[in-house]
Design an enzyme around this catalytic site. Sequence first.
Site, PDB file in Angstrom:
ATOM      1  CB  SER A  68      -0.920   0.011   1.219  1.00 43.04           C
ATOM      2  OG  SER A  68      -1.776  -1.108   1.213  1.00 43.04           O
ATOM      3  NE  ARG A  95      35.722  17.347  -5.368  1.00 41.80           N
ATOM      4  CZ  ARG A  95      35.072  16.218  -5.593  1.00 41.80           C
ATOM      5  NH1 ARG A  95      34.997  15.736  -6.819  1.00 41.80           N
ATOM      6  NH2 ARG A  95      34.497  15.571  -4.600  1.00 41.80           N
TER       7      ARG A  95
END
Length: 430
Positions: A107, A188
Site C-alpha cells: 500500500s 570542482r
Amino acid sequence: MDTRKRQSQNDGGLQDGTSPNKVPRPVKKQHVAAVILARGGSKGIPLKNIKPLAGIPLLGWVLRAAADSEMFDSIWVSTDHDDIEKVAKSWGAQVHRRSRKVSRDSSTSLETIKEFLEDNEDVDVICNIQATSPCLHPSHLKQALKKVLEGPFDSVFSVVRRHQFRWTEVKEGSDECTHPENLDPAKRPRRQDWDGELYENGSFYICKRELVLEEGRLQGGKVTYFEMEPQHSVDIDVDIDWPVAEQRVLRYGYFGRGVSLMFLKVSGCLTDGKVLLSASREDSVSVHTRDTAGIRMLQKDDVEVVLLVSRDDRVLASMTEKLKNLTGCEVMMVADEPFSDIQPVVEKKKLDWKDVAYMGSEESDSSCLSLAGLSGVPADAPAEAVNAAKYTCRLGGGTGALREFAEHVLLQKETAKSQMKQDRIYRINF
C-alpha cells in the site's frame, strides 16, 4: 466560496443578482487537518512508530509539534494497530482506522491519504506528517502552511539542502565508465562556493484536497517547497539510525513549551510501594535521596510540585506531615482515580493540561497521564500506564525514577526557553 463579486455591467448590481447593499456571506473557513500514517507492520523496526526515542514514543515528537503549531483544526493518526491507536489518543490525536486494503506492505501513502479524505469530507487542506521525523518543529509547519493558506500555492513539501556530488551508477562487472551528474571534475567547486541541491526529506507534504482526489498526487498545481535546516532533517528507517536520531533529537528536537506545575503520585513513584513493618508495629516506607533531590531541582526552577496520596492508602495518609517536611510540597488526598480531584486545581490555577506534568504508576493514573503535557511512569509501571504516558523511565519507582523524570521535565523546559528565544530572533530578522 468566493465572496469577491464583480458588479454587473447592465444594472450596477452583483452578478449573482443580490443587492449591492447586502452584506456578503462570510468565506467558509478551510478545515486544515494533519494526518500521520502509522501502520503496525513496519518491517525494518517492529512497531517503530511507538518505540521510545529519548524516552518519548516516536509518534509523540511529531504530534506535539503539530499540536503546538496551532494551525490544525484536527490532528489524526491513521493506523491499523491497537497499540498505536492507544499511544495516538494519549497524545490527543484522533484515530482513523484504515482499511485492510490500504494496510498491506504494497500500500502507498497516497492510497491511505485518499481513503482518509474520502472518509472525512470536511477536510479541505491536508498535511501529511511523517512519524519518522522527530526533529520537526511547530515553526516549520506554520511557515509551510501559510504558503498554501495565505499564498498562491496549492501544495508545499519539505526539503533539505545537500552538498553532495552525484555520479552515474555502473553495474557490477561492466566495463562502462561512470560520469558526473552534477559537477565538472575539472572545476570542482568548494562547498562554500556551491549552493548545493534540494532534496525531499519526507518530513511533511501539504496540499489541497482536490489534488489527491482528482489528480492522484500530493505535489501539483502551483507547487513550492519549504527548506528545513539540516540539523532538523532526521529520518529513521532501520535500527542503526536509532542511536544517531536519539542524540540528534536531544539536541534539536522540539520539547514543548515547558510546564509550571507537576503532580506526583507518591506510591509507586516517590516510593517503591513497599510497606516496612517494625517490631514496634510502626509502618514505614522508604524514599530515595535522589528522588527528593529531583523535587528540589524542580522547585528551584519554579515548577510547583504537588504530591498525591490516595485516600485509601492508610499508611501514606498518616504520613502527610512527614512528606510535607521532607519535600516542602503540598500534599493532596485524592481518590483512586485522581482526575476528578486534580481537574479543579488545574482550572483554579488557570492552566491548560498541556502546561502540567504528571507522574503516576498505575492504570488508574491513565486519564491524567494522557492529558498532561508531560507525563511519565517508572520502568515497573503496568502496560496500561505505560501506553498512556509520554515518557517511560529506565528506573523503577522509589529507585531514582522521579529524579530521572524531573531531569526530563527540566531539559524540556530549558529547551523550550531556548527555542522561544530563537523564534523571536527569527521573527525580528525576517
